[in-house]
Design a protein around this motif. Structure first.
Motif, PDB file in Angstrom:
ATOM      1  N   ALA A  75      29.733 -40.938 107.468  1.00 34.54           N
ATOM      2  CA  ALA A  75      28.755 -41.103 108.554  1.00 34.54           C
ATOM      3  C   ALA A  75      29.383 -41.885 109.699  1.00 34.54           C
ATOM      4  N   LYS A  78      32.047 -39.782 111.480  1.00 36.64           N
ATOM      5  CA  LYS A  78      31.381 -38.750 112.254  1.00 36.64           C
ATOM      6  C   LYS A  78      30.851 -39.346 113.557  1.00 36.64           C
TER       7      LYS A  78
ATOM      8  N   SER B 144      22.177 -46.309 121.364  1.00 38.48           N
ATOM      9  CA  SER B 144      22.500 -45.585 122.596  1.00 38.48           C
ATOM     10  C   SER B 144      21.446 -45.729 123.685  1.00 38.48           C
ATOM     11  N   PRO B 226      17.106 -38.228 116.021  1.00 31.26           N
ATOM     12  CA  PRO B 226      18.164 -37.434 116.651  1.00 31.26           C
ATOM     13  C   PRO B 226      19.523 -38.130 116.636  1.00 31.26           C
ATOM     14  N   HIS B 227      19.531 -39.456 116.720  1.00 32.84           N
ATOM     15  CA  HIS B 227      20.791 -40.189 116.681  1.00 32.84           C
ATOM     16  C   HIS B 227      21.073 -40.698 115.278  1.00 32.84           C
ATOM     17  N   PRO B 229      22.093 -41.194 111.145  1.00 26.78           N
ATOM     18  CA  PRO B 229      23.415 -41.359 110.550  1.00 26.78           C
ATOM     19  C   PRO B 229      24.085 -40.040 110.161  1.00 26.78           C
ATOM     20  N   TYR B 230      23.293 -39.037 109.797  1.00 25.08           N
ATOM     21  CA  TYR B 230      23.906 -37.788 109.328  1.00 25.08           C
ATOM     22  C   TYR B 230      23.608 -36.607 110.245  1.00 25.08           C
ATOM     23  N   ASN B 231      22.666 -36.784 111.191  1.00 21.64           N
ATOM     24  CA  ASN B 231      22.188 -35.674 112.019  1.00 21.64           C
ATOM     25  C   ASN B 231      21.550 -34.562 111.204  1.00 21.64           C
TER      26      ASN B 231
ATOM     27  N   GLY C  20      17.033 -35.271 122.373  1.00 24.37           N
ATOM     28  CA  GLY C  20      17.303 -35.687 120.999  1.00 24.37           C
ATOM     29  C   GLY C  20      17.182 -34.569 119.989  1.00 24.37           C
TER      30      GLY C  20
END
Lengths: 109, 431, 623
Positions: A75, A78, B144, B226-227, B229-231, C20
Motif C-alpha cells: 500500500a 503504491k 491530500s 477515493p484516496h 490505502p488500496y483504491n 475522487g
C-alpha cells in the motif's frame, strides 16, 4: 535559508543538543528504518523476480515477511508510485514494480 | 517567533470540523470577525476523512472541501491549526482563550506544500489518515485535501537525519521549533469540538483489536475512500478481496458495560451506507448487518434503508456476543438471533465494528461549561435553543453536545451562529 | 453586448475533476484531458482528484495569475453544487468571475453512462463548454437594494423561533398564521419527550416574545394570497382567513363573524420569506388497526388530550370514565410504509419515511402511565425502537424498568386489533394478536381496554402555497431543501428558506435548530442591505431595437421588460428596456425579436451556436 546558506553555529549547537536529548529514540527509529530497508529490498527483489507480478501471499512466501506486513508495504509503495496493481489472481491482485518509479522510503535518491 | 501575542475578534470557534466551519461561515457572512482554533493539522474534522455520505451518497470531499476553502479564504475568518486550548474564560462580555500552537517543525509561512521533504524522508510510519493500513513518512502533508497544505514532522519518528531540511526548497524545516503561546479575546465562543470513536482495543469480546480482519467503521471509511490505502476493497490482513463482510452494530453503544449506555445515533446509517458502497464495489459479496434496532430516522433515511434491503444486503436482528479469529483470516461471529435459532455462528472474511461515539474534548479544567452524565457538553435549553450552554455567551454545536449526523450538525451550527450573533448584537448595544 | 464581432479567446483553461472516482471510475479523465487540450483555443487542460479542494482551486488561480488562461472551463459535478465555488476562486485570482463555464460530467455523464460512451460524452460536453467559453465576456452582478425585513409563514414553534431571532437581530418581521392561535401542534402537546418540559411553557415563552417584540408584527387568521418580486424585494399579498368547518382538523374551533364583509387584502413588502408551515398529523384510514370502527382505538395525539384529564381508580388509569387495565401502543402508524405491504392513500401515496419523533413520544407516554398508574399494563408494539437522541435511550431504559411489555413485529405481519370475545384473552373490549419477534415469532394474544396508534407526521396542506411560490416538494411531499448538507434550509427560490417540520419530521429541539439556521441565512442575506444577482439577463441592443414590443408579449416574468421613449439620431423612438432584477433569463424574448436586438448576457445566441458547433465537430483523438 535554503541549501546555499550554512546554518549558523548556534543552530548547529542546538541541533547537537537535541540529538543528544533524543538519542535513545533516534537509535530505535534508526533500527526500525534498517529493518524497513531490508524488508523493502526483499519485496522489491521478489517483485522484480516475478515479472508478471505477485500476490501478497506469494510475496510473503518468497520473502518470509508476514503477509499483513507485505500488504502494508505494498500500500505504501503504491502510494508513492513505486508499485502498480496488476491482474487478478484468484481472490488476490498481483502487484508489480512501476516503470521509472521513484524509490520511496528506505533510501534516498 | 512571536510569543504572547493577542488576537481580538468577535467570535471564537473552537474546532474546525464541519460544525465549526459552518458556524464560522454563518457568523463571518454577517460581517463578524471569527477565529477558528483547530487541534488537528488540518481543518475538516471527521467529515473530510469519510468516503461518501448518506443519504445522498455524495462524496464527502465534494461537500467538505468547498466549505473548508470558503472558510480558509474568507476575509473575516482566521484559522489556527495544530493548537491546544489551554483555557477558555469568560469575564463580563469578554471571552479569553489561551492557546498553545504546537510545533510542526516546519515554518508555516515558508512551506509551499511541495512534499519534497516527504519524498526525501527515509522513515516509514503507519499513516493514521489511512487507518494505519498504509505507510507515510515521518514528515508529511497530512492528507491530500488538507488545509493548510503545510508539512508537519512527527518528532517521535524523526531520526534528525537532515534529509528533509536539505530537500526543502524554501528552508522551511525547523527542527528547533518551540510551542508558541497566544491569546484570543472575543465576545462570544462556539464550542464545536466534535466526537471520537471508542477503540476496540479494550473490548475482549471483540478480540481487543487483535483479530486480523476485524476493523472499525472509520477504517472502513478509508478503505472505501477515493484516496484510500488500496483504491479498492481488500482485507488488510492479506490483501484478499472479501466475499463476505459483516457489520456489528452497537459494538460500543447502548451497553453500560461498554461505558456508552446511549445510542451513538449515526452508526446505523453509516453501516447501511458502507454496505451499499461495498455492494457496488464487490457485487458478488455477501453483506450482513447485525443490529438491534435500525435507526433510520432522518429525512430520506428510511428510504435509504429500504433501498439497501432491496439491493440484497442482509439485516440480521441479533446482538453479537463474541468474535473469534479463525485460520486463514476468517472471523467467526457468535450472535444471538432474535428470529430463528437463537445462538448462532456465522463466518465472514471481514468484520466492521460500529464503535461508540464519545466526546473528542472535555472542558474539565479548561472551561467552566458543564457536561452531562454522558460527558458531552450540557445544553440548558434542549428544546427552544439546543445550542445554549450553562455559560452565558458560550454556545455549542454539533457532536460536542451528543452524537449527531452531518445534516443535524450543519443545521445546529447555523443555529449556534444565530445565537452567537444575537448575543454579539446585544453586547454591542450595551456598549 | 453589441453586434460587433466578438474576439474569441484562445487561452481557455480546462480543469477536469476526478471527483475522487465518482467521475474517473467511468470516464477516462486522462484521455479527456489529452484530447481537449488539442481543441483550438484551449491553452491548457489539467486534472485533479478534487478540483473543488484548495489544491484544485489553486491550479486555476495560478494559471489565471500567470496569464496562461483567460477563460475557465471546469468539468466536474452539477453546477448547482460548485459553480459558486469556482467563480469565487476566479475572483480570488483577480479575474472576472463570469469568464467561467461549467461542464457537468458527473450527473450528466459518469452517473448515467459507463466506459467509452461516458468518455466520449464527457469530451463532447467539455468541447461545447470550451466553444462557449471562448466567447464569454466579463460581466458584473446585478446589485439590488434589499429590504431588511423578513416574513415568516406559520406561527408554530419553528415560526415563532425564527421570528424572534430575526427581530432580535435587528430585522423587521411579519409573522403570518392561518389559524387564530399561536403555537401550532406543540400547543396541543402535554410534555416534551425526553426532557419532560411542559409544551405549554415553551409555547407561552415564544408567544410572549413575539407578541411583545416591537419589531414583530403578528398576523393570525391570515393566509398568503399572492407572491411577487425577487430576492430582497418580495411583495406578499395576505388576506384574512374566514375559517370554516373544514379547518376543524387542526383541532381548533373556528367561528364566523370575526372578520366581516370583504376582508381587506394587504401587501407586505419584504426581503426574504421563511416557511414554517409545519406538518399534519397522520389520520389513520377507517379500519386501520380498528380505528374509527372499534371504540377504544385512538391516535397518540388524541390519547395525549385524554390523558391530560386522566383520573384514577385504585392503581389504574381512568380515561373518560373508563378504567384502563391494559393498553397497547402501536408504533409506525402512517410511517415507514412499504410498497406492496401497506395500503396507499386516496391519492395513491405512501408515507415511506420514518416520522422520527413518535418512538420517544410513545415511550414517554408509556412511562407516564406506568409510573403514575402501576395497575395499568402497557404493551408496546414496535418495529424498531428509534430512541436516537440525547436522553432518549434512557427513556427506553426507563420504560423497560417501569414494566412496559415490548413486542416486536415486522411490516409484513402487523398486529391485528379485533373486538374482545371474552375468551382466553379475558374480559376486555379489544383483543390484539401479534407475532412477537422477541419470543422467536410466537403468536401472542392480549386483551386490552385501549389501543393507542403512534401516528406519524405528514406534510402540511400547503398545495396553494407551493403553487404560488413555485416551491420544490420532495417525494415524501415535504418541502425540499436545495441540498441536505450544502444548503440545508435554502430552497431553489432565492431568499425563501425552510424552518422546522415543513421540511421533514423533527422534534421541537430540531425544529428550533432548523428555524435558527434559516434565520441566520436570512440575516446574512439581508444584513448588508443589498443583494447581488447573477447577470444572466436579457439585454437590448439600442442600435437594433425597432420597438415592436414583441418581447413584452413573450416575457414570462411580470414587469421584466418595459417600453421607453428614447432619443435617437432619427428622433424620438420607442424601445424595449430590461428591468434586470425581474428578468428570469429565460430567453423567451430572444426567440421572438424580429431584428435580433435582444440577447441574453452570458448565454447569447452566438455562444449557443458555438456550443452546438463543438458538439457536432470531431474531437481530435489522442489515442
Amino acid at each position: 535559508m535554503g541549501e546555499a546558506q550554512q546554518p549558523d553555529q548556534a543552530v548547529k549547537e542546538a541541533l547537537k543538543r537535541l540529538r543528544q536529548k533524543r538519542q535513545e529514540r533516534i537509535r530505535e527509529v534508526a533500527e526500525q528504518v534498517k529493518v524497513q530497508k531490508a524488508e523493502l529490498k526483499a519485496i522489491r527483489e521478489q517483485l522484480a523476480a516475478d515479472g508478471e507480478g505477485a500476490t501478497p501471499p506469494r510475496l510473503a512466501e518468497g520473502t518470509g515477511i508476514e503477509v499483513s506486513r507485505v500488504m502494508w508495504y505494498l500500500a505504501t509503495l503504491k502510494r508513492y508510485g513505486e508499485v502498480v496493481e496488476g491482474a487478478k489472481d484468484g481472490g488476490w491482485f498481483r502487484y508489480r514494480l512501476a516503470n521509472n518509479a521513484r524509490q520511496s522510503g528506505g533510501e534516498e535518491q | 517567533m512571536t510569543s504572547g501575542r493577542t488576537i481580538t475578534c468577535d467570535a471564537l470557534v473552537v474546532g474546525g470540523g464541519i460544525a465549526g466551519l459552518q458556524a464560522a461561515l454563518d457568523l463571518a457572512d454577517q460581517g463578524f470577525s471569527v477565529v477558528i482554533i483547530e487541534s488537528d493539522l488540518s481543518i475538516g474534522g471527521k467529515m473530510i476523512r469519510l468516503s461518501k455520505v448518506f443519504p445522498t451518497l455524495d462524496c464527502s470531499s465534494c461537500i467538505t472541501t468547498p466549505k473548508m476553502a470558503s472558510a480558509a479564504h474568507h476575509d473575516n475568518i482566521t484559522i489556527f491549526t495544530w493548537c491546544e486550548l489551554q483555557s477558555l474564560e469568560r469575564d463580563n462580555t469578554t471571552v479569553t482563550a489561551r492557546v498553545t500552537a504546537r510545533p510542526r517543525y516546519v515554518d508555516e509561512e515558508k512551506c509551499i506544500g511541495c512534499r519534497k521533504c516527504e519524498y526525501a524522508c527515509p522513515v516509514l510510519v503507519p499513516d493514521p489518515e489511512q487507518g494505519g493500513f498504509s505507510g507515510t513518512k515521518a514528515i508529511r502533508i497530512p492528507f491530500s485535501n488538507a488545509i493548510p497544505q503545510v508539512a508537519a514532522l512527527d518528532p517521535e519518528h524523526c531520526m534528525l537525519c537532515g534529509r528533509c531540511a536539505r530537500a526543502c526548497p524554501t528552508g522551511a524545516v525547523d527542527y528547533l521549533q518551540q510551542p508558541r503561546q497566544f491569546t484570543v479575546t472575543a465576545r462570544t465562543a462556539v464550542l464545536a469540538t466534535g466526537f471520537e470513536m471508542t477503540s476496540p482495543g479494550d473490548r475482549p469480546q471483540y478480540g481487543n483489536g487483535t483479530i486480523a480482519n476485524v476493523i472499525t467503521a472509520l477504517q472502513m471509511e478509508r478503505i472505501l475512500a477515493p484516496h484510500g490505502p488500496y483504491n479498492r476493497v481488500l482485507r488488510p490482513m492479506d490483501g484478499m478481496e472479501p466475499d463476505s463482510i459483516a457489520f456489528v452494530q452497537c459494538a460500543g453503544s447502548r451497553d453500560l458495560s461498554m461505558g456508552v449506555p446511549y445510542c451513538s445515533r449515526f452508526c446505523c446509517m453509516y453501516a447501511i451506507k458502507q454496505a451499499m458502497l461495498l455492494s457496488g464495489a464487490l457485487p458478488l459479496a455477501d453483506i450482513v448487518i447485525y443490529y438491534m434496532d435500525i435507526r433510520a430516522f432522518g429525512k430520506g433515511y428510511e428510504q435509504f434503508y429500504q433501498t439497501a434491503k432491496a439491493m440484497g444486503i442482509q439485516f440480521v436482528k441479533g446482538k453479537v456476543a463474541r468474535l473469534q479469529g479463525l485460520e486463514g483470516g476468517t472471523v467467526a461471529v457468535h450472535y444471538e438471533a432474535q428470529e430463528g435459532e437463537g445462538v448462532s455462528v456465522d463466518n465472514h472474511d471481514l468484520v466492521v465494528l460500529s464503535m461508540g461515539v464519545v466526546p473528542h474534548w472535555s472542558p474539565e479544567g479548561i472551561c467552566r461549561v458543564s457536561t452531562g452524565a454522558d460527558r458531552f457538553i450540557r445544553t440548558v435549553r434542549p428544546s427552544l435553543s439546543p445550542v445554549r450552554t450553562d455559560l452565558e455567551g458560550v454556545f455549542v454545536a454539533g457532536a460536542a453536545s451528543g452524537p449527531k449526523d452531518i445534516v443535524d450538525t450543519i443545521a445546529e451550527a447555523g443555529a449556534a451562529a444565530m445565537a452567537a450573533s444575537n448575543y454579539l448584537a446585544a453586547v454591542r448595544q450595551q456598549g | 453586448m453589441s453586434g460587433s464581432r466578438q474576439r474569441k479567446s484562445d487561452r481557455v483553461g480546462v480543469y477536469i475533476c476526478h471527483c475522487g472516482g465518482n467521475i474517473s471510475d467511468h470516464v477516462d479523465v486522462e484521455k479527456v484531458r489529452a484530447d481537449v487540450e488539442r481543441i483550438p483555443g484551449v491553452a491548457v487542460a489539467r486534472t485533479n482528484m478534487f478540483m473543488c479542494s484548495d489544491p484544485g482551486q489553486e491550479l486555476i488561480i495560478e494559471d489565471l495569475r500567470q496569464g496562461i488562461v483567460d477563460r475557465v472551463v471546469v468539468a466536474s459535478c452539477a453546477p448547482s453544487l460548485h459553480e459558486a465555488t469556482f467563480r469565487s476562486a476566479i475572483a480570488r485570482a483577480g479575474a472576472n468571475p463570469y469568464i467561467y463555464e461549467h461542464a457537468n460530467i458527473r450527473e450528466h455523464v459518469s452517473w448515467v453512462l459507463h466506459g467509452d460512451k461516458a468518455t466520449a460524452k464527457a469530451e463532447k460536453l467539455v468541447a461545447a463548454a470550451v466553444g462557449k467559453a471562448r466567447l464569454l465576456e466579463p460581466l458584473d452582478p446585478i446589485h439590488v437594494e434589499a429590504r431588511r425585513h423578513v416574513t415568516v409563514i406559520g406561527a408554530g414553534i419553528a415560526g415563532m423561533t425564527a421570528a424572534r431571532l430575526l427581530a432580535d437581530r435587528g430585522l423587521e418581521v411579519v409573522l403570518i398564521e392561518k389559524s387564530p392561535y399561536l403555537g401550532g401542534h406543540a400547543a396541543r402537546l402535554d410534555r416534551v419527550a425526553p426532557t419532560g418540559e411542559r409544551a405549554a411553557d415553551l409555547v407561552s415563552e415564544l408567544a410572549e416574545a413575539v407578541l411583545e417584540h416591537a419589531a414583530v408584527t403578528v398576523m393570525t387568521s391570515t393566509r398568503l394570497a399572492g407572491f411577487d418580486g425577487y430576492v430582497g424585494n418580495y411583495d406578499l399579498r395576505v388576506r384574512p382567513v374566514l375559517a370554516g368547518p373544514a379547518e376543524d382538523r387542526n383541532g381548533y374551533v373556528p367561528f364566523h363573524g370575526v372578520v366581516g364583509g370583504n376582508p381587506p387584502e394587504l401587501t407586505i413588502k419584504t426581503g426574504a420569506v421563511i416557511l414554517a408551515t409545519g406538518f399534519r398529523s397522520y389520520r389513520p384510514r377507517r379500519g386501520e388497526y380498528g380505528y374509527g370502527d372499534l371504540a377504544g382505538v385512538v391516535t397518540l395525539p388524541e390519547f395525549i388530550r385524554l390523558f391530560s384529564a386522566a383520573e384514577r381508580s385504585g392503581d389504574c388509569l381512568v380515561l373518560d370514565g373508563r378504567t384502563i387495565r391494559s393498553v397497547a401502543m402501536i408504533h409506525c402508524v402512517g410511517s415507514r410504509q412499504i410498497p406492496g405491504i401497506h395500503e396507499e392513500d386516496g391519492d395513491g401515496r405512501l408515507n415511506e419515511y420514518c416520522s422520527r419523533t413518535c418512538c420517544s413520544a410513545v415511550l414517554h407516554a408509556a412511562c407516564r402511565i406506568r409510573e403514575l398508574f402501576a395497575g395499568t399494563r402497557v404493551h408496546d408494539l414496535y418495529r424498531d425502537i428509534r430512541t436516537y437522541g440525547r436522553g432518549q435511550e434512557e427513556l427506553y431504559e426507563r420504560a423497560s424498568k417501569s414494566g412496559v411489555l415490548f413486542h416486536r413485529f415486522t411490516a409484513e405481519a402487523p398486529p391485528l386489533v379485533e373486538p374482545g370475545d371474552g375468551g382466553e384473552t379475558g374480559d376486555f373490549p379489544l383483543r390484539l394478536t401479534v407475532r412477537d419477534g422477541l419470543t422467536f415469532g410466537e403468536e401472542v394474544r392480549m386483551g386490552v381496554d385501549l389501543v393507542v396508534l403512534a401516528t406519524g407526521m405528514e406534510a402540511g396542506d400547503i398545495d396553494e402555497l407551493v403553487a404560488m411560490m413555485k416551491l420544490p416538494v420532495g417525494t415524501d411531499r415535504f418541502l425540499q431543501e436545495v441540498h441536505p448538507k450544502l444548503a440545508p434550509v435554502e430552497t431553489s427560490v432565492a431568499g425563501v428558506f425552510l424552518a422546522g417540520t415543513a421540511q421533514a419530521p423533527m422534534t421541537i429541539g430540531e425544529a428550533c435548530n432548523g428555524a435558527a439556521a434559516a434565520a441566520v441565512k436570512a440575516a446574512s442575506l439581508l444584513g448588508r442591505g443589498y443583494v447581488e444577482l447573477d447577470p444572466f439577463v436579457a439585454d437590448v441592443d439600442p442600435a437594433l431595437c425597432r420597438g415592436t414590443g414583441d418581447c413584452l408579449q413573450a416575457c414570462l416574468a411580470d414587469g421584466a421588460l418595459e417600453m421607453v421613449e428614447v432619443e435617437t439620431e432619427e428622433g424620438a423612438a420607442r424601445q424595449a428596456r430590461v428591468i434586470a432584477a425581474r428578468c428570469l433569463g429565460c430567453g423567451a424574448c430572444v426567440a421572438v425579436c424580429p431584428t435580433g436586438a435582444i440577447d441574453l448576457k452570458g448565454w447569447s445566441l452566438k455562444q449557443y451556436e458555438a456550443m452546438v458547433d463543438m458538439i457536432v465537430a470531431d474531437i481530435p483523438d489522442n489515442a
